[in-house]
Design an enzyme around this catalytic site. Structure first.
Site, mmCIF file in Angstrom:
data_model
loop_
_atom_site.group_PDB
_atom_site.id
_atom_site.type_symbol
_atom_site.label_atom_id
_atom_site.label_comp_id
_atom_site.label_asym_id
_atom_site.label_seq_id
_atom_site.Cartn_x
_atom_site.Cartn_y
_atom_site.Cartn_z
ATOM 1 N N HIS A 85 0.852 -1.183 0.000
ATOM 2 C CA HIS A 85 0.000 0.000 0.000
ATOM 3 C C HIS A 85 0.890 1.236 0.000
ATOM 4 C CE1 HIS A 85 0.867 -0.629 4.295
ATOM 5 N NE2 HIS A 85 0.751 0.676 4.415
ATOM 6 N N SER B 122 2.197 5.188 0.896
ATOM 7 C CA SER B 122 2.383 6.040 2.061
ATOM 8 C C SER B 122 3.475 7.054 1.719
ATOM 9 C CB SER B 122 2.753 5.184 3.283
ATOM 10 O OG SER B 122 2.819 5.979 4.448
ATOM 11 N N HIS C 66 26.365 -5.529 29.814
ATOM 12 C CA HIS C 66 25.163 -4.940 29.216
ATOM 13 C C HIS C 66 25.567 -4.127 27.993
ATOM 14 C CE1 HIS C 66 26.706 -1.693 31.757
ATOM 15 N NE2 HIS C 66 26.056 -0.854 30.971
ATOM 16 N N SER D 54 25.501 -1.073 25.121
ATOM 17 C CA SER D 54 25.358 0.366 24.968
ATOM 18 C C SER D 54 26.424 0.835 23.983
ATOM 19 C CB SER D 54 25.492 1.063 26.331
ATOM 20 O OG SER D 54 25.267 2.449 26.194
#
Length: 895
Positions: free
Chosen positions: A525, A527, A667, A669
């Site tokens: 579609h 856009s 972690h 980052s």
């Protein structure tokens, strides 16, 4: 390829200067010659550089070139010295270059003799002609220079033995071809394209397609380079050159080679790479002295059996063709040392190749060797064959079109292509397109993203296609960055799966007929769509068994996930941002500073790891494990939602090897490895990172020469200013560009007309009396407006244009927003603007009737780029200063 201040060897009978021609606007040469001898391997390698100049190839070709260059020093030089004639070697000296002139071309001089425009008599011949060597292919108008030299110094020109000239300019090319037969002493001749560049830096192709028969009188000619031209067949006059030993016809349009090679029995080097050859003639066997044959980058499907009669052949280039097999007669090439057959369709490597006694290099990479042969698909029945989708070309003012169930290939302005397959709609459907100005409030860019295209809106949004429709948008190539198409659904942006290809030949919108690079995606579609470049994303799935993620930008960067480091499978993404050492040292004010690539690690879902993840990065440039001072090595960390960098060196042990640094993280980052002698590392890194997101720009204010009321305003990155000024200097005059300023991608700025100069404030892009812009580094941030005097004056108006910042983006630190020059915290630069007296009167006369403005802004112009808003239906009215109504027109200039 641009290399400044490079010293090269210029041979009388070879082509060793060819690699200089893609950077002739950065260097100028004045050769001074002496006589020496070089080995055959040097001659052949230098000739190979000449053929590859300007050739656009894929990553695989670039890898081949790098490998060949690296192996130059390892090449055997046991070739007989009798294979190479005596050569002239030149040591060039630089000529003075003066880039300060605003003219379209620089003035290159030695002593007091200008080399462009063509030298008028009297001419200082020693500037371009030194020791029988005449080099004119590095100057625009070189063909006209040769004509001038011939008219003034025919005796000197007749003594030329080495001549290089470009074939891009048609003005005097025919005259040059008439002069050449008179140069009886000529031994080396190069008439090739790709010597000059257009305003965008792209090499220009040659236009030569034939040679006069009189060139056969050059009986001493031993070297001839006709590459990057338009030859479709070998000129017959070349077959009558008995001494010719090197013939280069690469990158032409040759579809066949002659069936009789005439007098070319002395030919030792033949290159026809980059043509359209589908087969080779059996007549090649006549070239018994041939040492090197290059037929790469053609469409060859087979080789003639007679090629085995080239018993002296030492190097043969067959790469990038369609060869399915190699003839058995190759086993008779007992002197063959290099055979390059990579990137073909070979399914097996003949065993006899391994038995050739002198073969040292055999390249058969990128062939389907060892695979079962697949029979070709059956040809379709011509009676049932269907034509492809019909083509529909739309102009800038045609914003509506219809698509039928048969499908269409729609071409929009600026190179956009839409491919509607058959059956994508059930009935005839009317669609629309529009290019909208990129508003920073809804065109959302992430950190280090660059906008490469105007937002394209395809309407209506609610239509669902039965088959995916292909949307292809042009973009400018970005090295080491990922090109993606993003779609806006009215509330958020999403990334679409993107692939790249070249535009269709029938829709060439770039200068010289070159096909544009397209970023393509499929949608169900319509856009809004934009093309964005961003740091390359490498992803992998991490399971409980562990994984290894290697960066495609820098393979020295690796993430190792140990077994049992996670209990569930997750997706990990690695982004690498390369930072030049010179940039780091300039921004940090530390001459010894250096930094490794910047890493961004992310994952989905965001869960803690059960075991630390091992990260390997290369040492900062210029350092090794033996020279690094560990007290100056720092690891910095930053969370994505803040601008602060934290020194985590004390909490994260660094293990240094000879080339790499290895550390563990728990972690994900941002991480950045730095080497600096400064102690306040966090503050230095924060400032450098903030500057990396900003672009150094300059402002231009130019007035059209034939209409000073028409003013062009433009904001450019500083490295594009010089070429732009040269390109516009033929039509515009104005002050020198402004000082360097800094803007962020997508930042708003304004242009205010002051001190007696005014424009219409009724424009949709005027805010509080100032003209509004949005800066995007890869779009044209310019507007062209009409100005007039804001007050009644009897003489010229000496006004000015000042540029001011708009509202700063919300994610910029406060310290960056407050760092401004001048009394106004938003002020950027001011440039003078002069309105002559005659233009002032003209403005008074026609302000009430002229309503033209060219809204050529690429960042914020209502109605799209390049659109003209005009109303010429009313006749001109002559107004005097005493007539009523002048005052009201005085404040309506320009729209």
């Amino acid at each position: 390829m641009e290399k400044e201040n490079e010293w090269i060897m210029c041979h009388t009978e070879d082509v060793a200067e060819a690699e200089e021609h893609t950077c002739q606007q950065q260097r100028r040469r004045r050769p001074q010659c002496m006589v020496t001898e070089v080995e055959a391997s040097q001659l052949k390698e230098d000739t190979k550089h000449s053929e590859n100049d300007g050739w656009e190839s894929d990553c695989e070709n670039q890898a081949d070139d790098k490998r060949r260059n690296k192996e130059k020093d390892d090449e055997s030089v046991s070739s007989s010295s009798s294979d190479v004639p005596s050569l002239d070697t030149c040591t060039p000296t630089k000529s003075v270059e003066s880039p300060s002139s605003p003219s379209p071309f620089y003035s290159h001089t030695t002593s007091s003799c200008p080399l462009y425009p063509p030298l008028p008599p009297p001419v200082e011949l020693d500037v371009v002609l030194v020791d029988s060597r005449l080099t004119l292919d590095i100057y625009r108008g070189g063909t006209a220079m040769l004509e001038t030299l011939w008219e003034n110094f025919p005796g000197k020109v007749k003594e030329v033995q080495y001549l290089r000239i470009g074939s891009e300019e048609s003005g005097s090319l025919e005259t040059v071809l008439d002069i050449l037969p008179h140069l009886k002493l000529l031994r080396s001749l190069a008439i090739r394209g790709h010597c000059l560049q257009d305003s965008l830096g792209h090499p220009l192709p040659g236009i030569l397609s034939s040679l006069p028969p009189s060139l056969s009188s050059l009986t001493l000619l031993t070297h001839l380079d006709l590459s990057f031209n338009r030859f479709t067949s070998l000129p017959p006059c070349l077959l009558s050159l008995p001494c010719l030993s090197i013939l280069i016809l690469s990158h032409n349009h040759l579809s066949s080679l002659p069936s009789n090679w005439g007098c070319l029995s002395s030919l030792t080097y033949l290159s026809v790479m980059g043509n359209q050859l589908c087969s080779l003639p059996a007549s090649l066997a006549q070239l018994g002295a041939l040492l090197t044959l290059d037929v790469s980058h053609n469409f060859l499907e087979s080789l003639p059996e007679e090629i085995g009669e080239l018993r002296c052949l030492k190097k043969m280039e067959l790469s990038h063709n369609r060869l399915r097999e190699l003839p058995e007669t190759l086993k008779t090439l007992v002197n063959l040392r290099e055979l390059m057959a990579n990137s073909n369709s070979l399914r097996c490597v003949p065993e006899f190749l391994t038995k050739l006694p002198h073969l040292k290099k055999l390249d058969v990479r990128n062939n389907p060797t060892g695979r079962c042969s697949t029979p070709p698909p059956a040809l379709p029945d011509p009676a049932q064959a269907k034509a492809g989708p019909s083509e529909l070309h739309l102009g800038p003012s045609q914003h509506r079109f219809s698509v039928t169930p048969a499908g269409h290939h729609v071409f929009l302005p600026r190179g956009v292509e839409l491919l509607f397959p058959e059956g994508c709609v059930g009935h005839s459907t009317e669609l629309e397109w529009a290019e909208t100005r990129p508003d920073r409030k809804w065109v959302c860019l992430e950190e280090h993203d660059h906008l490469l295209s105007w937002p394209l809106e395809l309407l209506p949004h609610g239509v669902i296609f039965q088959k995916p429709v292909q949307v292809c948008m042009p973009y400018r190539q970005k090295a080491r960055r990922e090109i993606v198409v993003r779609r806006f659904d009215g509330s958020s942006w999403s990334k679409l799966q993107t692939w790249k290809r070249r535009g269709s030949p029938s829709n060439c919108v770039r200068p010289g007929g070159r096909r544009a690079r397209l970023a393509c995606c499929t949608v169900n579609h319509f856009s809004w769509f934009v093309v964005v470049s961003c740091p390359v994303r490498d992803t992998c799935l991490v399971s409980p068994e562990g994984a290894l993620l290697v960066s495609s930008v820098n393979p020295a960067i690796k993430l190792r996930f140990l077994p049992s480091s996670t209990s569930q499978t997750r997706t990990v993404t690695l982004q690498v941002l390369q930072v030049e050492v010179s940039v780091v040292r300039e921004l940090s004010s530390d001459s010894t500073a250096s930094a490794s690539p910047l890493l961004c690690l992310s994952q989905s879902p965001s869960l803690p790891y059960l075991q630390p993840v091992t990260v390997q990065v290369p040492l900062p440039p210029g350092l090794t494990g033996h020279t690094v001072d560990m007290s100056c090595l720092y690891l910095l960390h930053r969370q994505p939602d803040c601008q602060t960098w934290t020194d985590v060196t004390a909490q994260t042990p660094l293990h240094v090897t000879q080339l790499y640094v290895v550390f563990s993280v728990s972690h994900f980052s941002w991480y950045w490895l730095w080497y600096t002698t400064q102690r306040c590392v966090s503050g230095v890194v924060r400032r450098v990172y903030q500057r990396l997101r900003q672009f150094r720009v300059q402002f231009l204010v130019l007035q059209r020469k034939n209409d000073p009321e028409q003013v062009l305003l433009q904001c450019l990155p500083y490295n594009k200013v010089e070429n732009t000024v040269q390109y516009l200097s033929g039509l515009y005059d104005g002050p020198q560009p402004s000082d360097l300023c800094e803007l962020l991608e997508g930042e708003q700025f304004f242009a205010g007309f002051e001190k007696g100069i005014d424009i219409s404030t009724e424009r949709p892009d005027c805010i509080n009396g100032r003209l509004s812009f949005i800066f995007y580094s890869h779009l044209k941030n310019h507007k062209e407006v009409y100005i007039c005097s804001s007050q009644k004056q009897q003489g010229p108006v000496k006004g000015q244009v000042s540029f001011y910042r708009g509202e700063m983006p919300s994610d910029v630190p406060q310290e960056v927003a407050q760092k401004r020059k001048g009394p106004d915290s938003q002020w950027l630069a001011t440039l003078p603007l002069r309105l002559p007296f005659q233009s002032l009167l003209h403005c008074f006369y026609f302000t009430g009737c002229r309503r033209d403005i060219r809204a050529s802004d690429s960042s914020s112009t209502a109605g799209g780029p390049g659109e003209w808003l005009s109303d010429r239906s009313q006749p001109a009215r002559h107004l005097s200063a005493d007539q009523p109504g002048l005052a009201q027109h005085r404040h309506q200039p320009g729209l």
